[in-house]
Design a protein around this motif. Structure first.
Motif, PDB file in Angstrom:
ATOM      1  N   ASP A 119      -5.671  20.286  -3.425  1.00  0.00           N
ATOM      2  CA  ASP A 119      -7.144  20.194  -3.581  1.00  0.00           C
ATOM      3  C   ASP A 119      -7.571  19.972  -4.981  1.00  0.00           C
ATOM      4  OD1 ASP A 119      -7.648  19.993  -0.967  1.00  0.00           O
ATOM      5  OD2 ASP A 119      -8.030  22.220  -0.735  1.00  0.00           O
ATOM      6  N   GLU A 120      -6.849  20.840  -5.822  1.00  0.00           N
ATOM      7  CA  GLU A 120      -7.276  20.705  -7.239  1.00  0.00           C
ATOM      8  C   GLU A 120      -6.853  19.528  -7.777  1.00  0.00           C
ATOM      9  OE1 GLU A 120      -5.239  22.983 -11.271  1.00  0.00           O
ATOM     10  OE2 GLU A 120      -5.540  24.558  -9.613  1.00  0.00           O
ATOM     11  N   VAL A 121      -5.639  18.822  -7.467  1.00  0.00           N
ATOM     12  CA  VAL A 121      -5.317  17.707  -7.895  1.00  0.00           C
ATOM     13  C   VAL A 121      -6.153  16.669  -7.694  1.00  0.00           C
ATOM     14  CG1 VAL A 121      -3.359  16.006  -7.966  1.00  0.00           C
ATOM     15  CG2 VAL A 121      -2.849  18.122  -8.437  1.00  0.00           C
ATOM     16  N   HIS A 122      -6.625  16.642  -6.324  1.00  0.00           N
ATOM     17  CA  HIS A 122      -7.811  15.686  -5.895  1.00  0.00           C
ATOM     18  C   HIS A 122      -9.138  15.513  -6.457  1.00  0.00           C
ATOM     19  CE1 HIS A 122     -10.369  13.817  -2.961  1.00  0.00           C
ATOM     20  NE2 HIS A 122      -9.396  13.057  -2.720  1.00  0.00           N
ATOM     21  N   SER A 154       0.828  -1.159  -0.087  1.00  0.00           N
ATOM     22  CA  SER A 154      -0.031  -0.010   0.064  1.00  0.00           C
ATOM     23  C   SER A 154       0.858   1.044  -0.011  1.00  0.00           C
ATOM     24  CB  SER A 154      -0.877   0.058   1.221  1.00  0.00           C
ATOM     25  OG  SER A 154      -1.772  -1.279   1.179  1.00  0.00           O
ATOM     26  N   VAL A 155       0.217   2.118  -0.704  1.00  0.00           N
ATOM     27  CA  VAL A 155       1.119   3.731  -0.525  1.00  0.00           C
ATOM     28  C   VAL A 155       0.214   4.625   0.008  1.00  0.00           C
ATOM     29  CG1 VAL A 155       2.221   5.086  -2.109  1.00  0.00           C
ATOM     30  CG2 VAL A 155       2.218   2.837  -2.601  1.00  0.00           C
ATOM     31  N   THR A 156       0.564   5.419   0.741  1.00  0.00           N
ATOM     32  CA  THR A 156       0.007   6.982   1.218  1.00  0.00           C
ATOM     33  C   THR A 156       0.530   7.822   0.499  1.00  0.00           C
ATOM     34  OG1 THR A 156      -0.668   5.719   3.317  1.00  0.00           O
ATOM     35  CG2 THR A 156      -0.823   7.832   3.337  1.00  0.00           C
ATOM     36  N   VAL A 157      -0.192   8.897  -0.058  1.00  0.00           N
ATOM     37  CA  VAL A 157       0.125  10.015  -0.611  1.00  0.00           C
ATOM     38  C   VAL A 157      -0.471  10.978   0.185  1.00  0.00           C
ATOM     39  CG1 VAL A 157       0.199  11.583  -2.780  1.00  0.00           C
ATOM     40  CG2 VAL A 157       0.431   8.834  -2.769  1.00  0.00           C
ATOM     41  N   ARG A 158       0.409  11.863   0.985  1.00  0.00           N
ATOM     42  CA  ARG A 158      -0.053  12.851   1.652  1.00  0.00           C
ATOM     43  C   ARG A 158       0.105  14.510   0.974  1.00  0.00           C
ATOM     44  NH1 ARG A 158       2.684   9.662   5.138  1.00  0.00           N
ATOM     45  NH2 ARG A 158       1.363   8.851   6.918  1.00  0.00           N
ATOM     46  N   ASN A 159      -0.431  15.151   1.342  1.00  0.00           N
ATOM     47  CA  ASN A 159      -0.367  16.729   1.034  1.00  0.00           C
ATOM     48  C   ASN A 159      -0.606  17.001  -0.706  1.00  0.00           C
ATOM     49  OD1 ASN A 159       0.365  17.568   3.514  1.00  0.00           O
ATOM     50  ND2 ASN A 159       2.528  17.074   3.206  1.00  0.00           N
TER      51      ASN A 159
END
Length: 84
Positions: free
Chosen positions: A11-14, A3-8
């Motif tokens: 908002d625009e990308v999300h 699993s990989v967690t991507v932080r930060n």
């Protein structure tokens, strides 16, 4: 599977990923897996089976010749290695 967690993530990308996922009928997580897979796999990658099939076509391998390879292939399941 790892699993990989991507932080930060901005908002625009999300939002863009969420919209893209909705367009493809996928969850955000599935869309992100697809994006990552596409980004890291070479475009023109040829898989071994495809390469071997192409070689067979070039040398005009007949169905009978192909059957010979199928009959001599060892189909015994592999055993686990023992380190004793």
């Amino acid at each position: 599977m790892p699993s990989v967690t991507v932080r930060n993530v901005p908002d625009e990308v999300h939002r863009a990923i969420r919209v893209r996922a909705a367009r493809h009928g996928l969850s955000i997580e599935a869309e992100m897996r697809d994006i990552l897979e596409t980004a890291v796999k070479p475009q023109g990658r040829i898989k071994l089976g495809s390469l071997l099939s192409e070689i067979g076509r070039k040398v005009k391998l007949t169905e009978e010749e192909f059957a010979i390879f199928e009959n001599v292939r060892d189909k015994t399941p592999a055993r686990a290695a023992r380190f004793e």
